[in-house]
Design a protein around this motif. Structure first.
Motif, PDB file in Angstrom:
ATOM      1  N   LEU A  73       0.838  -1.249   0.130  1.00 56.15           N
ATOM      2  CA  LEU A  73       0.006  -0.141  -0.109  1.00 56.15           C
ATOM      3  C   LEU A  73       1.111   1.355   0.040  1.00 56.15           C
ATOM      4  CD1 LEU A  73      -2.801  -1.007   2.379  1.00 56.15           C
ATOM      5  CD2 LEU A  73      -2.933  -1.235  -0.050  1.00 56.15           C
ATOM      6  N   TYR A  74       1.082   1.677  -1.132  1.00 60.25           N
ATOM      7  CA  TYR A  74       1.928   2.944  -1.274  1.00 60.25           C
ATOM      8  C   TYR A  74       1.583   3.606  -2.553  1.00 60.25           C
ATOM      9  CZ  TYR A  74       4.558   0.539  -4.955  1.00 60.25           C
ATOM     10  OH  TYR A  74       4.866  -0.197  -6.197  1.00 60.25           O
ATOM     11  N   LYS A  75       1.840   4.841  -2.719  1.00 60.23           N
ATOM     12  CA  LYS A  75       1.765   5.636  -3.992  1.00 60.23           C
ATOM     13  C   LYS A  75       3.195   6.237  -4.308  1.00 60.23           C
ATOM     14  CE  LYS A  75      -0.877   9.105  -6.216  1.00 60.23           C
ATOM     15  NZ  LYS A  75      -1.889  10.213  -5.937  1.00 60.23           N
ATOM     16  N   ALA A  76       3.549   6.038  -5.421  1.00 63.18           N
ATOM     17  CA  ALA A  76       4.892   6.858  -5.785  1.00 63.18           C
ATOM     18  C   ALA A  76       4.432   7.910  -6.687  1.00 63.18           C
ATOM     19  CB  ALA A  76       5.970   5.779  -6.195  1.00 63.18           C
ATOM     20  N   THR A  77       4.884   9.346  -6.707  1.00 66.24           N
ATOM     21  CA  THR A  77       4.473  10.154  -7.495  1.00 66.24           C
ATOM     22  C   THR A  77       5.946  10.944  -8.113  1.00 66.24           C
ATOM     23  OG1 THR A  77       2.515  10.847  -6.507  1.00 66.24           O
ATOM     24  CG2 THR A  77       3.429  12.561  -7.918  1.00 66.24           C
ATOM     25  N   VAL A  78       5.994  10.779  -9.354  1.00 65.46           N
ATOM     26  CA  VAL A  78       7.138  11.122 -10.341  1.00 65.46           C
ATOM     27  C   VAL A  78       6.857  12.383 -10.773  1.00 65.46           C
ATOM     28  CG1 VAL A  78       8.811  10.808 -11.896  1.00 65.46           C
ATOM     29  CG2 VAL A  78       8.025   8.824 -10.648  1.00 65.46           C
ATOM     30  N   ASN A  79       7.350  13.694 -10.577  1.00 61.53           N
ATOM     31  CA  ASN A  79       7.065  14.733 -11.298  1.00 61.53           C
ATOM     32  C   ASN A  79       8.149  15.187 -12.161  1.00 61.53           C
ATOM     33  OD1 ASN A  79       4.817  15.766  -9.433  1.00 61.53           O
ATOM     34  ND2 ASN A  79       6.284  15.645  -7.910  1.00 61.53           N
ATOM     35  N   TYR A  80       7.751  15.522 -13.301  1.00 59.94           N
ATOM     36  CA  TYR A  80       8.632  15.645 -14.440  1.00 59.94           C
ATOM     37  C   TYR A  80       9.077  17.084 -14.585  1.00 59.94           C
ATOM     38  CZ  TYR A  80       7.107  11.037 -16.030  1.00 59.94           C
ATOM     39  OH  TYR A  80       6.841   9.524 -16.172  1.00 59.94           O
ATOM     40  N   PRO A  81      10.193  17.343 -15.135  1.00 58.04           N
ATOM     41  CA  PRO A  81      10.669  18.792 -15.530  1.00 58.04           C
ATOM     42  C   PRO A  81       9.822  19.277 -16.488  1.00 58.04           C
ATOM     43  CG  PRO A  81      12.408  17.249 -15.682  1.00 58.04           C
ATOM     44  CD  PRO A  81      11.317  16.399 -15.371  1.00 58.04           C
ATOM     45  N   SER A  82       9.254  20.574 -16.772  1.00 57.09           N
ATOM     46  CA  SER A  82       8.419  21.017 -17.734  1.00 57.09           C
ATOM     47  C   SER A  82       8.727  20.539 -18.952  1.00 57.09           C
ATOM     48  CB  SER A  82       8.136  22.624 -17.658  1.00 57.09           C
ATOM     49  OG  SER A  82       9.485  22.999 -17.839  1.00 57.09           O
ATOM     50  N   PHE A  83       9.942  20.603 -19.523  1.00 61.78           N
ATOM     51  CA  PHE A  83      10.147  20.318 -20.879  1.00 61.78           C
ATOM     52  C   PHE A  83       9.918  18.796 -21.319  1.00 61.78           C
ATOM     53  CE2 PHE A  83      14.328  18.834 -18.771  1.00 61.78           C
ATOM     54  CZ  PHE A  83      14.394  17.638 -19.412  1.00 61.78           C
ATOM     55  N   VAL A  84       9.796  17.914 -20.414  1.00 58.33           N
ATOM     56  CA  VAL A  84       9.557  16.380 -20.678  1.00 58.33           C
ATOM     57  C   VAL A  84       8.030  16.225 -20.783  1.00 58.33           C
ATOM     58  CG1 VAL A  84       9.460  14.148 -19.782  1.00 58.33           C
ATOM     59  CG2 VAL A  84      11.400  15.434 -19.210  1.00 58.33           C
ATOM     60  N   GLY A  85       7.091  16.936 -20.009  1.00 55.09           N
ATOM     61  CA  GLY A  85       5.648  16.946 -20.121  1.00 55.09           C
ATOM     62  C   GLY A  85       4.819  15.404 -19.667  1.00 55.09           C
ATOM     63  N   GLY A  86       5.714  14.688 -18.716  1.00 51.29           N
ATOM     64  CA  GLY A  86       5.406  13.473 -18.548  1.00 51.29           C
ATOM     65  C   GLY A  86       3.857  13.320 -17.910  1.00 51.29           C
ATOM     66  N   ASP A  87       3.296  12.185 -18.007  1.00 50.88           N
ATOM     67  CA  ASP A  87       1.951  11.826 -17.191  1.00 50.88           C
ATOM     68  C   ASP A  87       2.098  11.577 -15.757  1.00 50.88           C
ATOM     69  OD1 ASP A  87      -0.512  11.142 -16.464  1.00 50.88           O
ATOM     70  OD2 ASP A  87      -1.098  10.407 -18.527  1.00 50.88           O
ATOM     71  N   VAL A  88       1.899  12.319 -14.914  1.00 47.85           N
ATOM     72  CA  VAL A  88       2.195  11.925 -13.431  1.00 47.85           C
ATOM     73  C   VAL A  88       1.165  11.049 -13.047  1.00 47.85           C
ATOM     74  CG1 VAL A  88       2.232  12.717 -11.191  1.00 47.85           C
ATOM     75  CG2 VAL A  88       3.160  14.202 -12.830  1.00 47.85           C
ATOM     76  N   GLU A  89       0.122  11.292 -13.263  1.00 47.22           N
ATOM     77  CA  GLU A  89      -0.905  10.256 -12.832  1.00 47.22           C
ATOM     78  C   GLU A  89      -0.507   8.838 -13.673  1.00 47.22           C
ATOM     79  OE1 GLU A  89      -5.934   9.271 -12.608  1.00 47.22           O
ATOM     80  OE2 GLU A  89      -5.127  11.138 -13.685  1.00 47.22           O
ATOM     81  N   LEU A  90      -0.300   8.509 -14.497  1.00 47.43           N
ATOM     82  CA  LEU A  90      -0.224   7.298 -15.217  1.00 47.43           C
ATOM     83  C   LEU A  90       1.107   6.654 -14.611  1.00 47.43           C
ATOM     84  CD1 LEU A  90      -0.359   5.324 -17.621  1.00 47.43           C
ATOM     85  CD2 LEU A  90       1.160   6.594 -18.988  1.00 47.43           C
ATOM     86  N   THR A  91       2.162   7.492 -14.367  1.00 45.93           N
ATOM     87  CA  THR A  91       3.474   6.933 -13.787  1.00 45.93           C
ATOM     88  C   THR A  91       2.890   6.467 -12.574  1.00 45.93           C
ATOM     89  OG1 THR A  91       4.711   8.434 -15.164  1.00 45.93           O
ATOM     90  CG2 THR A  91       5.853   7.749 -13.457  1.00 45.93           C
ATOM     91  N   SER A  92       2.154   6.965 -11.719  1.00 46.61           N
ATOM     92  CA  SER A  92       1.687   6.708 -10.459  1.00 46.61           C
ATOM     93  C   SER A  92       1.259   5.254 -10.301  1.00 46.61           C
ATOM     94  CB  SER A  92       0.866   7.763  -9.400  1.00 46.61           C
ATOM     95  OG  SER A  92       1.562   8.883  -9.280  1.00 46.61           O
ATOM     96  N   PHE A  93       0.410   5.073 -11.493  1.00 51.69           N
ATOM     97  CA  PHE A  93      -0.257   3.730 -11.591  1.00 51.69           C
ATOM     98  C   PHE A  93       0.549   2.540 -11.862  1.00 51.69           C
ATOM     99  CE2 PHE A  93      -4.281   5.886 -11.319  1.00 51.69           C
ATOM    100  CZ  PHE A  93      -5.120   5.068 -10.564  1.00 51.69           C
ATOM    101  N   LEU A  94       1.608   2.791 -12.856  1.00 45.69           N
ATOM    102  CA  LEU A  94       2.467   1.705 -13.558  1.00 45.69           C
ATOM    103  C   LEU A  94       3.598   1.678 -12.665  1.00 45.69           C
ATOM    104  CD1 LEU A  94       1.582   2.490 -17.163  1.00 45.69           C
ATOM    105  CD2 LEU A  94       0.715   0.941 -15.574  1.00 45.69           C
ATOM    106  N   ILE A  95       4.186   2.262 -11.840  1.00 42.96           N
ATOM    107  CA  ILE A  95       4.968   2.020 -10.802  1.00 42.96           C
ATOM    108  C   ILE A  95       4.689   0.644 -10.113  1.00 42.96           C
ATOM    109  CG2 ILE A  95       6.774   2.597  -8.910  1.00 42.96           C
ATOM    110  CD1 ILE A  95       6.903   5.476  -9.877  1.00 42.96           C
ATOM    111  N   LYS A  96       5.235  -0.281 -10.529  1.00 43.67           N
ATOM    112  CA  LYS A  96       4.853  -1.654  -9.834  1.00 43.67           C
ATOM    113  C   LYS A  96       5.467  -1.825  -8.427  1.00 43.67           C
ATOM    114  CE  LYS A  96       5.963  -6.221 -10.664  1.00 43.67           C
ATOM    115  NZ  LYS A  96       6.575  -7.320 -11.293  1.00 43.67           N
TER     116      LYS A  96
END
Length: 175
Positions: free
Chosen positions: A22-45
């Protein structure tokens, strides 16, 4: 000496114990990357857990003995295992981020750390979804975007690891 029974143990294990799943990891991306923070939180296994904070030892000799003094603090890297989906969205974002730091072909890249450092968060959750503990990792960047294994003998969804450099972390007990 008191012999403690199972009921004594149970009464000391508040909330039934924190669960590693039971954990949630949030990866914040630099603005030039424009990554999907929510998607990354779900797919960090998986995560290597909460990175260690280490105090180095400074031995100071004194009259045949050694006084162990506290030295500088270091912070371990943080490793995540990420599930790869068919559009390679997270993988592409991490490759873009890494390439901006040091380009594959030109060996040039960003020189201002504010341009490529980002903060990350890992939260330990209770069984009701509430946050038990929060760690803020400061000044992170993808140090290693690991290989993806492929082969005919396996029928698994692809995964890869990303190792993050962590400058330091804070929590509700340290900040």
């Amino acid at each position: 000496m008191a012999i403690l029974g199972i009921d004594d143990f149970k009464s000391k294990l508040t909330g039934g114990g924190a669960r590693s799943t039971l954990y949630k990891a949030t990866v914040n991306y630099p603005s030039f990357v424009g990554g999907d923070v929510e998607l990354t939180s779900f797919l960090i296994k998986a995560s290597s857990g909460l990175p260690a904070s280490n105090l180095e030892e400074l031995p100071v000799p004194f009259r045949g003995r050694v006084l162990k003094m506290a030295g500088s603090r270091t912070f371990d890297d943080w490793t995540t295992t990420i599930i790869n989906d068919t559009d390679f969205r997270i993988r592409n974002d991490l490759e873009k981020w890494s390439n901006a730091i040091n380009e594959h072909s030109a060996n040039t890249g960003l020189t201002n750390t504010n341009d490529y450092f980002a903060d990350m968060v890992i939260e330990q959750l209770d069984r009701d979804g509430s946050v038990l503990k929060r760690y803020d990792f400061r000044g992170c960047w993808p140090k290693t975007v690991a290989a993806i294994a492929v082969g005919y003998e396996s029928e698994q969804i692809e995964e890869f690891e990303c190792t993050w450099a962590v400058q330091y972390w804070e929590s509700d007990t340290t900040s």
